[in-house]
Enzyme design. Structure first.
Site, PDB file in Angstrom:
ATOM      1  N   HIS A  25       0.829  -1.205   0.000  1.00 47.20           N
ATOM      2  CA  HIS A  25       0.000   0.000   0.000  1.00 47.20           C
ATOM      3  C   HIS A  25       0.866   1.259   0.000  1.00 47.20           C
ATOM      4  CE1 HIS A  25      -3.949  -1.990   0.951  1.00 47.20           C
ATOM      5  NE2 HIS A  25      -3.103  -2.958   1.267  1.00 47.20           N
ATOM      6  N   ASP A 118      -5.681   5.791   2.253  1.00 51.70           N
ATOM      7  CA  ASP A 118      -5.970   4.457   1.738  1.00 51.70           C
ATOM      8  C   ASP A 118      -7.441   4.135   1.985  1.00 51.70           C
ATOM      9  OD1 ASP A 118      -6.166   1.361   2.078  1.00 51.70           O
ATOM     10  OD2 ASP A 118      -4.240   1.670   1.096  1.00 51.70           O
ATOM     11  N   HIS A 151     -20.431  -4.520  -5.518  1.00 53.25           N
ATOM     12  CA  HIS A 151     -21.633  -5.316  -5.784  1.00 53.25           C
ATOM     13  C   HIS A 151     -22.041  -6.119  -4.546  1.00 53.25           C
ATOM     14  CE1 HIS A 151     -22.425  -4.606 -10.033  1.00 53.25           C
ATOM     15  NE2 HIS A 151     -21.133  -4.740 -10.297  1.00 53.25           N
ATOM     16  N   SER A 287       5.144  -9.544   0.006  1.00 52.89           N
ATOM     17  CA  SER A 287       5.573  -9.411   1.398  1.00 52.89           C
ATOM     18  C   SER A 287       4.572  -9.970   2.393  1.00 52.89           C
ATOM     19  CB  SER A 287       5.816  -7.921   1.713  1.00 52.89           C
ATOM     20  OG  SER A 287       4.639  -7.170   1.463  1.00 52.89           O
ATOM     21  N   CYS A 340      15.075  -8.796  -2.989  1.00 54.20           N
ATOM     22  CA  CYS A 340      15.800  -8.218  -4.127  1.00 54.20           C
ATOM     23  C   CYS A 340      15.059  -6.969  -4.587  1.00 54.20           C
ATOM     24  CB  CYS A 340      15.926  -9.235  -5.267  1.00 54.20           C
ATOM     25  SG  CYS A 340      14.407  -9.524  -6.172  1.00 54.20           S
ATOM     26  N   GLN A 342      12.957  -5.433  -6.846  1.00 56.68           N
ATOM     27  CA  GLN A 342      12.127  -6.036  -7.879  1.00 56.68           C
ATOM     28  C   GLN A 342      12.125  -5.266  -9.199  1.00 56.68           C
ATOM     29  OE1 GLN A 342       8.660  -8.455  -7.044  1.00 56.68           O
ATOM     30  NE2 GLN A 342       7.385  -6.928  -8.076  1.00 56.68           N
ATOM     31  N   TRP A 360      -1.265  -6.581  -7.177  1.00 58.07           N
ATOM     32  CA  TRP A 360      -1.495  -5.539  -8.180  1.00 58.07           C
ATOM     33  C   TRP A 360      -0.239  -4.743  -8.499  1.00 58.07           C
ATOM     34  CZ3 TRP A 360      -3.616  -4.970 -12.317  1.00 58.07           C
ATOM     35  CH2 TRP A 360      -3.979  -3.755 -12.892  1.00 58.07           C
ATOM     36  N   GLU A 365       3.951  -3.594 -12.504  1.00 58.35           N
ATOM     37  CA  GLU A 365       5.378  -3.493 -12.799  1.00 58.35           C
ATOM     38  C   GLU A 365       5.764  -4.377 -13.978  1.00 58.35           C
ATOM     39  OE1 GLU A 365       6.387  -2.563  -8.120  1.00 58.35           O
ATOM     40  OE2 GLU A 365       7.071  -4.447  -9.014  1.00 58.35           O
ATOM     41  N   GLN A 382      -5.700 -11.293  -5.884  1.00 56.04           N
ATOM     42  CA  GLN A 382      -4.801 -11.900  -6.868  1.00 56.04           C
ATOM     43  C   GLN A 382      -5.522 -12.803  -7.862  1.00 56.04           C
ATOM     44  OE1 GLN A 382      -1.916 -13.743  -4.268  1.00 56.04           O
ATOM     45  NE2 GLN A 382      -1.549 -11.798  -3.218  1.00 56.04           N
TER      46      GLN A 382
END
Length: 461
Positions: A25, A118, A151, A287, A340, A342, A360, A365, A382
């Protein structure tokens, strides 16, 4: 972290951005804040003290970062007894201390005009209205996932789900496995479903702006539907990825700037440098997702069977789930690390595919960097993202699990090979090029996302 980093702006309009204190986030919220500064706004990113202790700040530029107490400094977010207890503390202490942070700017040349929060932090809008500020809700997930939740909230989609498929306006036909886990499997997440997923709509009608981390053409039908639910409020502002990956030559904006897990990246980058172009499969599950031991083992042997080089990010807490003697088995062909960078990895010449949970941020990315995906979703949004990756955007292949939801090694091998070679890869790369071009068009000057941010800034200036 310093108590505050305050820099002068040419504008007197001041925005406070409040991300939920989790890496997935924080990243898009900080990137959105950078976009605001480019339009002449002064921006302060409010981070909790418990998170700020572990953050490494880079490339913040003209942003100001200010920590405030969420009541969890001693325990730390990860040690608090469950999400329910943390959210109670976050609202109780966070609302009071964020209020003090905002009020300290009253009487200065930079009084706060707007609080961008958020979407899950609904108490932030109550705070904004009490302080006579504009309030902007930021949905960091897709419009599609938000629409599904909407919905359900309005009882147009009943849960538990009945039947094998679902038909919603602006969507392709969805199978049950395409729905977010919080909807398809409500009984496993009762608190999250009621207190976060549905609660984010409890007062959103009172928000002055509603931001989405997407762009209009990526989710065209769904964006149109969502915009009708909140007329004159919905603004697509994404993709919220560093601008250097959006066709802008800005070396100062090549990372998000806030990294909870940042460590030395030399091991993985040096290893990638030894590999041939597009010969490596990058594997990462974010994460938060907690993969079971059985699935970790199937994934390990599936990667091994594929024959491709692979770089796999496995959190330190999950290392014990790896098969015995795996490191010896993959010597030279695979590298396992705990972290790493990313974006740098996805941009590296040797990376040819991305085996991803389809969070997301990771999906955007991969789109921005043109990397074909093997979609292996675990939970939350996901599943829906994976549906769009394979069937709508056609930028990857989705794995299929067994009756227990475990994706076997043969299936993983099949999908990796299909994405990394042959006609399917050519088709995926063509689709990626098209979406990449549309994403850059949206965020660059005069594009739809750029215009939306410009309109927001104009309202405040």
């Amino acid at each position: 972290m310093e108590q505050a980093i305050v820099e002068r702006s040419t504008s007197r309009a001041h925005v406070v951005v409040l991300p939920f204190p989790a890496q997935g986030h924080i990243n898009p919220a900080v990137q959105l804040a950078k976009c605001f500064t480019s339009k002449g706004l002064k921006v302060t990113v409010a981070t909790t003290l418990s998170v700020s202790k572990s953050l490494e700040t880079e490339g913040g530029g003209s942003l100001a970062f200010e920590p405030f107490s969420d009541g969890c400094e001693e325990d730390g977010v990860a040690k608090v007894l469950g999400i329910e207890r943390y959210l109670e503390r976050f609202e109780l202490y966070g609302s009071k201390n964020l209020c003090a942070l905002i009020e300290k700017y009253n009487g200065t040349e930079y009084p706060v005009k707007c609080l961008v929060y958020d979407s899950g932090i609904t108490w932030a809008l109550h705070l904004a209205k009490r302080l006579s500020l504009l309030g902007a809700s930021f949905f960091t997930q897709t419009c599609a996932v938000t629409a599904i939740y909407h919905h359900v909230y309005h009882k147009r989609l009943s849960v538990p789900i009945q039947g094998s498929t679902v038909s919603l306006p602006g969507f392709p036909i969805l199978e049950r496995r395409d729905l977010p886990s919080f909807v398809n499997d409500v009984e496993s997440y009762p608190f999250i479903f009621h207190n976060i997923v549905l609660n984010q709509f409890s007062n959103v009608n009172d928000a002055d702006f509603i931001f989405f981390n997407t762009f209009d053409k990526l989710e065209e039908g769904v964006v149109d539907w969502v915009a009708k639910q909140w007329p004159n409020k919905v603004l697509t502002i994404g993709p919220s990825t560093p601008s250097i990956y959006q066709g802008k030559q800005d070396d100062s904006d090549k990372d998000y700037g806030l990294n909870v897990f940042a460590q030395d990246s030399s091991t993985c980058m040096n290893w990638l440098n030894t590999k041939e172009n597009e010969s490596v499969v990058y594997v990462s599950y974010g994460s938060v997702a907690d993969m079971k031991k059985e699935q970790m083992e199937e994934l390990a042997w599936g990667l091994r069977r594929s024959g491709y080089n692979f770089l796999w990010v496995v959190r330190a807490t999950d290392q014990s789930k790896l098969p015995d003697k795996l490191v010896e088995e993959i010597a030279g062909k695979g590298l396992i690390v705990t972290w790493c960078p990313q974006l740098e990895v996805l941009a590296h010449r040797s990376v040819g595919g991305f085996l991803t949970h389809c969070g997301w941020n990771s999906t955007l990315e991969a789109l921005a960097l043109g990397v074909p995906m093997v979609a292996m979703p675990q939970w939350t949004d996901q599943m829906t993202n994976a549906k769009f990756v394979q069937d709508v955007w056609k930028v990857g292949i989705r794995t299929t699990g067994n009756d227990n939801g475990v994706v076997g090694r043969e299936e993983i091998e099949r999908c990796v090979v299909e994405v990394m070679e042959g006609e399917r890869r050519v088709e995926i790369k063509k689709s990626l090029a098209q979406w990449n071009a549309l994403a850059k068009e949206a965020v660059n000057e005069g594009g739809s996302s750029d215009k939306n941010i410009e309109a927001f800034a104009a309202r405040l200036l």
